[in-house]
Design a protein around this motif. Structure first.
Motif, mmCIF file in Angstrom:
data_model
loop_
_atom_site.group_PDB
_atom_site.id
_atom_site.type_symbol
_atom_site.label_atom_id
_atom_site.label_comp_id
_atom_site.label_asym_id
_atom_site.label_seq_id
_atom_site.Cartn_x
_atom_site.Cartn_y
_atom_site.Cartn_z
ATOM 1 N N GLY A 130 -5.589 -12.984 -8.484
ATOM 2 C CA GLY A 130 -6.365 -12.112 -7.610
ATOM 3 C C GLY A 130 -7.820 -12.516 -7.579
ATOM 4 N N PHE A 131 -8.639 -11.700 -6.883
ATOM 5 C CA PHE A 131 -10.073 -11.907 -6.767
ATOM 6 C C PHE A 131 -10.800 -10.750 -7.436
ATOM 7 C CE2 PHE A 131 -9.182 -14.868 -3.239
ATOM 8 C CZ PHE A 131 -10.097 -15.864 -3.542
ATOM 9 N N ASP A 132 -11.894 -11.053 -8.144
ATOM 10 C CA ASP A 132 -12.704 -9.985 -8.699
ATOM 11 C C ASP A 132 -13.748 -9.539 -7.687
ATOM 12 O OD1 ASP A 132 -14.662 -11.941 -8.712
ATOM 13 O OD2 ASP A 132 -14.572 -12.282 -10.879
ATOM 14 N N SER A 133 -14.673 -8.692 -8.106
ATOM 15 C CA SER A 133 -15.666 -8.141 -7.179
ATOM 16 C C SER A 133 -16.627 -9.199 -6.650
ATOM 17 C CB SER A 133 -16.463 -7.029 -7.879
ATOM 18 O OG SER A 133 -17.092 -7.523 -9.051
ATOM 19 N N ASP A 134 -16.750 -10.335 -7.353
ATOM 20 C CA ASP A 134 -17.612 -11.432 -6.909
ATOM 21 C C ASP A 134 -16.861 -12.456 -6.080
ATOM 22 O OD1 ASP A 134 -19.776 -10.337 -8.277
ATOM 23 O OD2 ASP A 134 -19.245 -11.375 -10.143
ATOM 24 N N LYS A 135 -15.652 -12.116 -5.658
ATOM 25 C CA LYS A 135 -14.809 -12.999 -4.863
ATOM 26 C C LYS A 135 -14.438 -14.268 -5.634
ATOM 27 C CE LYS A 135 -15.209 -10.128 -1.427
ATOM 28 N NZ LYS A 135 -14.078 -9.223 -1.072
ATOM 29 N N VAL A 193 -11.317 -4.199 -8.415
ATOM 30 C CA VAL A 193 -10.962 -5.191 -7.412
ATOM 31 C C VAL A 193 -10.638 -4.475 -6.111
ATOM 32 C CG1 VAL A 193 -10.150 -6.905 -9.050
ATOM 33 C CG2 VAL A 193 -8.581 -5.161 -8.245
ATOM 34 N N GLU A 194 -11.068 -5.077 -5.036
ATOM 35 C CA GLU A 194 -10.836 -4.461 -3.727
ATOM 36 C C GLU A 194 -9.394 -4.651 -3.267
ATOM 37 O OE1 GLU A 194 -13.684 -6.068 -1.072
ATOM 38 O OE2 GLU A 194 -15.422 -5.270 -2.157
ATOM 39 N N LYS A 195 -8.844 -5.827 -3.548
ATOM 40 C CA LYS A 195 -7.492 -6.145 -3.110
ATOM 41 C C LYS A 195 -6.627 -6.400 -4.324
ATOM 42 C CE LYS A 195 -4.991 -9.087 0.150
ATOM 43 N NZ LYS A 195 -5.098 -10.242 1.057
ATOM 44 N N GLY A 196 -5.431 -5.859 -4.306
ATOM 45 C CA GLY A 196 -4.568 -5.958 -5.469
ATOM 46 C C GLY A 196 -4.118 -7.374 -5.741
#
Length: 919
Positions: A130-135, A193-196
């Motif tokens: 996945g991606f964290d808050s910093d992409k 995270v914005e996206k799971g």
């Protein structure tokens, strides 16, 4: 409308303040919380600019001093390089206040830190991307482990990011299924995270994640060994020694085995094993599963025509750690050696060694100032009588030093850059792989225990293939020699046998109760223990005795031996709870247990409704007690000092009348934790009677000064799930520093600093502790099933143990804990068993004999003297006893005992964790 007197004075000092008309700043009768001037605290003000000054007594006193050394370049320009020198001669190292903590123990041992290899690889587990808050992409691995020896199922999770791998463990409950979202929220400093994240099903991901874990550092090591004659001062002179002396050869035989390089099939440490291009021989050894190759200067190729000895410098100069053997029986060479004479930007640590005329080894260590502190610290004086003991100490010091060097900015940036590239490449590979047809099947909120219900046969086949490939990768890593699977050591003539300082003795094999609420030690062999069945006096070697029946529901217990009193907090509920005071001499003659009706005369006034109390540090000059009643905070003080009681014990016979009220104040919130700070001894304090209390609320800590009526905001924990554990007071150089513990994190905070956001010196537990004990040089965390031991100076892990139904019950002197583990701990080495056969992982019905509830509750004791006593004289060498392993180690620790203190100011929670059977 302002309220004049929030503090209700009962002593002369406060009456004088009232007579002078001094008013306390309040807001509607509550404590005024300010983050303004700190002058009111009367605490020494000092700036902590680096790790050395930050850690105070734990660094300056034991880990040497920093010196600036001049390094002359060829063009005449001088460059300054700073080294930390440990030689046992600095004023701090000579300070024997707590003794010398010369504990040779490996820090961050691979067999306990390489989680993916040990707990995941070859077993069925789940992996996510996945991606964290910093992409920035990350990988997450989760496995459900069950320790078959101790019957403790738990979740383990590893978060792979460019900053490194973070590891946490969470308890397992059969009636509560964890989601990926919940597990991610438990990682320190991980934003939402914005996206799971999406699950990866391909078995090949195991090889990639194993590669990420191996970036933490090699399991094997290479160290340089330099021979230096007396009077040599340049690297050209030092590296031009063609042969060593008899003393040097004796030292080499102590380090390891002299091996022939041609055809060598084990770890070679960058040396040529085909054409003798790097010499014909070298020195090799194995220490606790680590293969070590020594680059010996006199065994590397020598050139008569090349004065700079480039071939030798190519290996010696690229070693992070170098040993310098100074051939000088008078020992003066140790003071002459200058690490800047070895022109290498890569070498960060020099261990300078000398063998004197009495065949004793003397050691001093130069470390680049950027290298974090590492142990073991040198004894004072740093002289070793026994060669095998010195070898054991030296190898551990070198291994820990190289590991610490990887945390310097130079190496950390390189590792971060490498991990960033690897993770991005793996993310691209697995997200674009055409084989990943199942990648998006499970969404973010799905529970871990569920699998796709359709295509059951296909899913079972995938799981079998997944486990088979993982086991093949594990076997390959073991054969390659890059896996922490063994704790074997190779020595010369003898072997050093040691026992772990944290090895516990069974204090009471069968305890009658099932739930322990609170306990405290009484002398060396007694415990006063509050349970659901009443309060027991438990004595080693004797049967237990009931002191108070269960009508007196006790939730806190403290034995204050210097004044001969017992303190209890008891009541049917918090509203009915009170503090009771008894004489210990009275308990000696109790033959029938007392009930709630019998103890009415022992109730301390003004404590009705107390939900929490805290005592001042054991060993202090005065006994003080802070009592919290809702938002009200009351401070009591025993009318006699400890010195007076020791001088005239017959005059100290009071119970409830022995406590005097100092002040009473209203807080803005209900406190959950309290720690009394002994600040009165500060030399610069104009008022030696000021008493500070560190108060923990829901998500922050304040420092309360009841006399002035002010509170200083200390530290706030951000986040949705905040669990404050403790504020442990550490006194360094006449200055109070707190170890604030919450969730997985321990944060160092000085009380004269503003609320700092710096996390540079934080360290993190793998488990969320419920109790913490500091016994220098260790800090020990307890959960419901794990004991985790770290070093206080750097937070490095040294050991962890899994036990069912674990609970810390007392730590004033020795450490007592209860568990349903077997009666005696066997000395195991935590070796890994590799299953060569492909086994489908299915859990069979549990056996009653394996259930922790079927085992009796036992009380164990870790002696304080074993944790902080120097046992170097107790070590022995022998040729008959088998090689020792980490499970059987006995470490050298300080001679002078230091009082330990449980960091949990709140009572032990009454709830008992019951482990569910894994289905």
């Amino acid at each position: 409308m302002s309220v004049k007197y929030p503090v209700r004075a009962r002593d002369t000092g406060l009456k004088e303040m009232r007579n002078r008309g001094r008013r306390m700043p309040l807001t509607h009768g509550k404590l005024d919380v300010r983050s303004a001037s700190l002058e009111m605290w009367n605490v020494n003000s000092s700036t902590a600019s680096d790790l050395i000054s930050r850690r105070g007594v734990f660094s300056r006193r034991y880990y040497g001093s920093v010196e600036q050394l001049q390094q002359a370049e060829g063009d005449g320009q001088e460059l300054c390089r700073r080294f930390r020198l440990e030689n046992g001669e600095s004023p701090g190292e000579k300070d024997e206040m707590f003794g010398s903590p010369s504990t040779p123990v490996l820090e961050n041992p691979e067999y306990q830190t390489r989680w993916y290899f040990k707990y995941f690889l070859g077993k069925l587990h789940q992996n996510y991307v996945g991606f964290d808050s910093d992409k920035t992409p990350f990988f997450l691995s989760i496995v459900l482990n069950e320790d078959t020896n101790q019957c403790v199922p738990l979740y383990r999770a590893i978060l792979f990011r460019k900053t490194g791998a973070q590891k946490i463990s969470l308890p397992y409950a059969h009636n509560k299924l964890l989601t990926v979202k919940h597990i991610l929220s438990n990682f320190p400093y991980f934003e939402k995270v914005e996206k799971g994240p999406k699950e990866i099903f391909t078995p090949d991901i195991q090889k990639d994640l194993l590669l990420l874990e191996e970036q933490e550092g090699s399991v094997n090591f290479k160290f340089g060994v330099i021979y230096m004659r007396q009077g040599q001062i340049t690297d050209d002179e030092i590296l031009s020694n063609e042969f060593g002396s008899l003393q040097f050869n004796k030292f080499l035989s102590l380090l390891g085995e002299k091996i022939q390089l041609r055809g060598w099939d084990k770890y070679r440490g960058g040396l040529d094993v085909k054409g003798d291009m790097t010499g014909r021989h070298s020195v090799y050894t194995i220490y606790e599963g680590h293969e070590i190759m020594f680059h010996v200067s006199t065994l590397l190729p020598y050139s008569r025509d090349n004065k700079q000895q480039v071939e030798r410098k190519r290996h010696i100069g690229n070693d992070i750690v170098n040993i310098v053997f100074v051939d000088d029986v008078d020992g003066k060479g140790l003071n002459v050696f200058n690490p800047t004479c070895i022109k290498s930007q890569f070498t960060h640590i020099f261990a300078v060694i000398n063998l004197d005329k009495n065949n004793r080894y003397r050691l001093s260590v130069f470390s680049d100032e950027a290298v974090p502190l590492f142990g073991p610290s040198l004894p004072c004086p740093p002289v070793f009588e026994h060669a095998e003991v010195f070898r054991d100490f030296l190898l551990i010091k070198l291994i820990n030093g190289e590991k610490a060097t990887f945390e310097t900015p130079t190496f950390a940036k390189k590792r971060k850059r490498t991990l960033d590239l690897l993770i991005k490449d793996l993310y691209t590979e697995h997200m674009t792989d055409s084989r990943m047809t199942m990648l998006n099947r499970r969404a973010f909120s799905d529970v871990l225990a569920e699998t796709p219900r359709h295509s059951r046969m296909k899913e079972d086949s995938r799981q079998i293939e997944f486990v088979r490939i993982g086991q093949a990768l594990k076997l390959e890593a073991i054969v390659r020699g890059d896996a922490p699977t063994s704790l074997a050591s190779a020595g010369s003539a003898g072997t050093v046998f040691k026992r772990s300082p944290w090895e516990a003795n069974c204090f009471y094999p069968v305890f009658p109760a099932t739930t322990i609420f609170a306990s405290d030690s009484w002398s060396d062999n007694r415990l006063v223990t509050a349970t659901d069945e009443g309060v027991y006096l438990v004595e080693d070697g004797n049967s237990h005795r009931l002191l108070f029946d269960k009508t007196l529901q006790v939730r806190q217990v403290n034995v204050v031996e210097p004044h001969g009193i017992l303190l209890l907090r008891a009541g049917q509920s918090n509203k009915e709870s009170k503090v009771y005071v008894f004489r210990l001499s009275q308990l000696e003659i109790i033959f029938e247990p007392m009930s709630r009706i019998d103890v009415k005369d022992h109730r301390l006034e003004r404590t009705r409704g107390a939900h929490l109390y805290s005592l001042s540090r054991p060993g202090g000059s005065r006994l003080r007690m802070a009592v919290a009643i809702g938002k009200k905070l009351i401070l009591f003080q025993w009318k006699h000092s400890a010195a007076w009681t020791a001088w005239c014990p017959s005059s100290d016979t009071d119970t409830i009348e022995g406590f005097n009220l100092l002040w009473e104040i209203n807080l803005n919130e209900i406190p959950n934790l309290m720690t009394i700070l002994d600040n009165g001894w500060t030399p610069n304090s104009p008022s030696h009677s000021d008493i500070l209390v560190c108060v923990g609320y829901k998500n922050h800590w304040d420092i309360v000064n009841g006399r002035s009526g002010y509170a200083h905001h200390l530290h706030t924990v951000r986040g949705d799930r905040v669990n404050l554990i403790t504020a442990l007071d550490l006194y360094e150089d006449q200055e109070v520093q707190l170890l604030l513990c919450y969730n997985h994190t321990c944060h160092f905070q000085k009380i004269n600093e503003e609320n700092t956001k710096s996390t540079e010196y934080d360290f993190h537990w793998n488990f969320v502790p419920s109790d913490i004990v500091c016994v220098f040089p260790y800090v020990i965390g307890f959960t419901s099933n794990v004991m985790e031991i770290r070093l206080i100076v750097n937070g490095n892990l040294v050991h962890s143990m899994t036990m069912p139904n674990l609970q810390l019950i007392a730590s004033k002197n020795d450490i007592f804990f209860s568990t349903t583990a077997p009666e005696f701990f066997p000395g195991r080495s935590d070796r890994l068993d590799v299953d060569c056969k492909l086994l489908e992982q299915k859990h069979s019905p549990p056996s009653p004999n394996n259930s922790p509830e079927a085992r009796p509750l036992r009380i164990y004791k870790i002696p304080l003297h074993a944790l902080n006593k120097n046992n170097s004289n107790d070590q022995c060498t022998s040729n008959e006893i088998p090689t020792w392993n980490n499970g059987d180690t006995k470490l050298t620790v300080p001679e002078q005992p230091r009082v330990s203190r449980s960091a949990t100011s709140s009572p032990i929670p009454p709830s008992k964790v019951k482990l569910a059977t894994v289905k």
